[in-house]
Design a protein around this motif. Sequence first.
Motif, short mmCIF file in Angstrom:
data_model
loop_
_atom_site.label_atom_id
_atom_site.label_comp_id
_atom_site.label_asym_id
_atom_site.label_seq_id
_atom_site.Cartn_x
_atom_site.Cartn_y
_atom_site.Cartn_z
N ILE A 125 -1.62 -3.98 0.86
CA ILE A 125 -0.63 -2.96 0.53
C ILE A 125 0.52 -3.59 -0.25
O ILE A 125 1.05 -4.64 0.15
CB ILE A 125 -0.11 -2.29 1.81
N ASP A 126 0.90 -2.95 -1.33
CA ASP A 126 2.03 -3.41 -2.13
C ASP A 126 3.32 -2.95 -1.45
O ASP A 126 3.73 -1.80 -1.55
CB ASP A 126 1.94 -2.84 -3.55
N ALA A 127 3.98 -3.88 -0.75
CA ALA A 127 5.19 -3.55 0.00
C ALA A 127 6.45 -3.65 -0.85
O ALA A 127 7.56 -3.44 -0.35
CB ALA A 127 5.31 -4.46 1.21
N GLN A 128 6.30 -3.98 -2.13
CA GLN A 128 7.46 -4.06 -3.02
C GLN A 128 7.66 -2.77 -3.81
O GLN A 128 8.60 -2.66 -4.58
CB GLN A 128 7.27 -5.23 -4.00
N ALA A 129 6.79 -1.80 -3.57
CA ALA A 129 6.86 -0.54 -4.31
C ALA A 129 8.13 0.23 -3.94
O ALA A 129 8.73 0.02 -2.88
CB ALA A 129 5.63 0.30 -4.02
#
Length: 453
Positions: free
Chosen positions: A381-385
């Motif tokens: 999961i891209d948690a920087q989005a």
Amino acid sequence: MARILIRAATILTMDDGLGDLAGADLLVDGYRIAAIGRDITANDAEIVDGRGRIVIPGLINAHMHTWQTALRGFAANWTLLEYFRRMHAGLATLFRPDDIHIATLLGALNQINHGVTTLVDWCHNNPTPAHTDAAVRALFESGIRAAFLHGSPKPNSKPGQPHFSEVPHPRSEVERLLAGPLANRDGLVTLGLAILGPHYSTLEVALHDFRLAREFGLIASMHQGGGPAKTPGGWELLIKAGLVGRGINVVHGNDLSDDLLKRLVDLGVSFSVTPENEMIQGHGFPITGRLLNLDARPSIGVDLESVLAGDLLGAARTALSAQRALDNAESRRATGAIPETTTIPVREALRWITLEGARMLGREDQIGSLAPGKFADLVVIDAQALNLSPVHDPVASVLMQVSLANIEAVMIGGVWRKRDGRLLFDSLAQRQRELAQSGERLVREIERQGRAP
């Protein structure tokens, strides 16, 4: 197969011993997880930068009728009774094997896209072996891990034919599938039975089907609820016959009495809740809280893309929200105030779509959490989005805030099925056109016959 090292990620293992790890590594060797920890050395591995990423176990969708994918949204305004009449006695009778194939394929791919690595495909529109084989072939083609639950169609009976409730599950099809494409009990696609159960069949058929599942060591899953039972008192008779226990799965269960629910839980029966559809179509409120009160837990399913979105995280949020709402309302009724703290934490709901899905399938030693030796089924999961950053509690971020846009990568059995936000599947656009053509033909044909919704 390759070795892959995901480095410096936040890893939510859902394993009681390993817990949550920040800035940790995960090593995949072949189709299994080889190691999880910090500063893992693997000079021959492909390195994947996990900084700013959350890694979770692959999600497990415990109940879905994938064959309805070409009819997305078509049944959104139907009650359960309308669904029985218009889908099973109407549209379902028009499906060709090619319709089953393209719906199952695109439905499974959409599940991968949403982070689901294991799909329990409850296929009950297979009037011929060709329909069944088309569904199984599609599951293999998609690359998803799946339990193919072989069911039976439910059309209106024609003159001289028995009602579907009087038709036992076909032994010959079970034997054929186990001797052919589903022979590997630990393979990517495995067999289970989607039976009628005592709610939708005669007692004679229920006894036959429960015994058939036990004889072959297969999961037996059944719907429970939606109108009066075909066999009142059927569960008590099946329990008396010694046929109810681990390996039996009840879907919905909204109308089960408290006493019977406890007996089933005590016997090891698993329960799959489909919260959105149950509340939309009229089954009743999900039994999530009733199970928790018995020290049991549900698994969660999407159910019907003909009604709602194929988003398992959304379904888990719905189950959590609905039960918190019921708990809050009960507290107000009993004390005049809401509870001092939440009744269900978000980690519990994440468990329903990981560990509990694995437990429903009897495969908790293989999937449902991240640990050395388990299958390398995982989601990045891209948690920087924009919609996630900053992350204060990664479990809360995953369960309450992740959307399709955040599912960056999906691995199943050590193979990337989604990478950099894109499904790794050839000819996807062409297959989507085929799905649209299938749905258009089905709707056009039902309207031509004058049976339009």
